[in-house]
Write a protein that holds these residues in place. Structure first.
Motif, short mmCIF file in Angstrom:
data_model
loop_
_atom_site.label_atom_id
_atom_site.label_comp_id
_atom_site.label_asym_id
_atom_site.label_seq_id
_atom_site.Cartn_x
_atom_site.Cartn_y
_atom_site.Cartn_z
N ILE A 294 -11.50 5.08 5.50
CA ILE A 294 -10.11 5.39 4.86
C ILE A 294 -9.95 4.54 3.40
O ILE A 294 -10.35 3.50 3.24
CB ILE A 294 -9.06 4.49 5.92
N ASP A 295 -9.84 5.50 2.63
CA ASP A 295 -9.36 5.01 0.96
C ASP A 295 -8.12 4.72 0.64
O ASP A 295 -7.33 5.86 0.84
CB ASP A 295 -10.09 6.21 -0.08
N ILE A 296 -7.59 3.57 0.67
CA ILE A 296 -6.07 3.45 0.10
C ILE A 296 -6.25 2.61 -1.01
O ILE A 296 -7.34 2.16 -1.50
CB ILE A 296 -5.62 2.69 1.30
N GLY B 113 5.76 3.30 -0.67
CA GLY B 113 4.78 3.16 0.12
C GLY B 113 5.31 1.92 0.98
O GLY B 113 6.62 1.72 1.49
N TRP C 169 3.86 9.33 9.34
CA TRP C 169 4.04 8.41 8.39
C TRP C 169 5.37 7.89 8.61
O TRP C 169 6.48 8.44 8.27
CB TRP C 169 3.94 9.18 7.21
N ARG D 161 2.17 8.85 2.09
CA ARG D 161 1.07 9.99 1.63
C ARG D 161 1.42 10.50 0.49
O ARG D 161 0.49 11.12 -0.36
CB ARG D 161 1.57 10.99 2.66
N PRO E 257 -3.39 8.16 -0.40
CA PRO E 257 -4.64 7.51 0.71
C PRO E 257 -5.41 8.85 1.11
O PRO E 257 -5.16 10.14 1.00
CB PRO E 257 -3.75 7.06 1.74
N THR F 105 0.74 -1.16 0.08
CA THR F 105 -0.03 0.06 0.00
C THR F 105 0.82 1.31 0.22
O THR F 105 2.18 1.09 -0.02
CB THR F 105 -0.78 0.20 1.32
N TYR F 106 0.28 2.47 -0.10
CA TYR F 106 0.94 3.55 -0.50
C TYR F 106 1.27 4.50 0.64
O TYR F 106 0.29 4.77 1.59
CB TYR F 106 0.20 4.21 -1.72
#
Length: 284
Positions: free
Chosen positions: A145-147, A119, A104, A78, A87, A75-76
């Motif tokens: 939360i959208d990732i 990420g 982060w 910021r 995200p 996953t990524y």
């Protein structure tokens, strides 16, 4: 590329990088009271857990989002790079909450088909510092939360998580403390003695060159350059060592294609993949 917009009117920012001494102190924190975490498994690719954390002396609350990724998935960060999905967070359903600052930990750089992304793989803990309306009362954190998660393909994931945040819990969680200790070093701790920027004309935008006096630069470093203005697009920099300095060259454009000015004081320059991760605020 898929993208998500930031929802809500909360304030989101990264923590100021902590000192080397503080990193050692936090890394040495090994014990805490048992905590109850709310976890959800999303399609077997990512498992999200909200760590309820502890109440700080000033009335803020420290919590964290813990993500566990299936083998081969990532996953990524910021700033995910041209190949990543940024995200976004929506905390509007929470109670006794004024704002959330997401921190982060140091990410990895990935290359696939000639494109760069930034990420995490396996797992990551994102500390959340919560500014409360009333620091003496319990709070409820409710987030959407959208990732993006990627393997051979990239898929958007919407994570819905929630947890109670008791005011009486004062004992730090070592998992969150370890994530805080994994932030990039600041310029002073990394021994950086100079940061210089040069701006000039470039096709479809402005050319930007950043030169860092970074001891021990290896030439294997990757840099990420960010501005506060969300309408500014920054190409993935070309990074190399030139005359003993780490030099990052990139192009900056405005999403509207209109004329714009660069506020160099609002820049964040992150160096990854070298001797140590470093985050620098602003540029001379």
């Amino acid at each position: 590329m898929l993208a998500f917009s930031l929802q809500g009117d909360f304030h989101f920012s990264a923590f100021r990088p902590i000192s080397l001494d503080m990193k050692k102190l936090l890394a040495a924190l090994l014990l805490s009271l048992p905590t109850v975490a709310a976890a959800e498994d999303f399609d077997g690719m990512v498992r999200a857990t909200l760590l309820p954390g502890w109440r700080l002396p000033n009335g803020d609350h420290m919590a964290a989002l813990h993500l566990e990724l299936a083998d081969g998935w990532k996953t990524y960060w910021r700033s995910p790079g041209d190949a990543g999905i940024p995200p976004s967070f929506d905390w509007r359903a929470s109670t006794n909450l004024q704002g959330v600052a997401v921190s982060w930990p140091s990410p990895d750089v990935f290359w696939q088909s000639g494109m760069r992304s930034v990420g995490y793989k396996h797992e990551v803990t994102l500390p959340l510092r919560l500014r409360l309306q009333n620091g003496k009362q319990d709070a409820h954190l409710d987030g959407v939360i959208d990732i993006g998660v990627c393997n051979d393909v990239c898929l958007p994931q919407r994570l819905a998580i929630s947890a109670e945040l008791p005011a009486g819990n004062r004992k730090p969680d070592p998992r969150i403390a370890a994530a805080m200790a994994d932030m990039p070093y600041d310029a002073e701790d990394a021994g950086i003695t100079g940061v210089n920027c040069t701006v000039g004309p470039a096709p479809r935008g402005l050319g930007l060159t950043v030169a860092l006096d970074l001891p021990g630069a290896t030439g294997r470093e990757e840099t990420v350059i960010e501005f506060r203005d969300p309408d500014l697009w920054v190409a993935d920099p070309q990074t190399s060592v030139q005359n003993g300095r780490l030099v990052a060259q990139t192009r900056v454009a405005h999403n509207s294609r209109a004329a714009f000015a660069l506020d160099r004081s609002s820049m964040t320059i992150t160096v990854l993949g070298g001797r140590m991760p470093v985050e620098i605020k602003g540029c001379d």
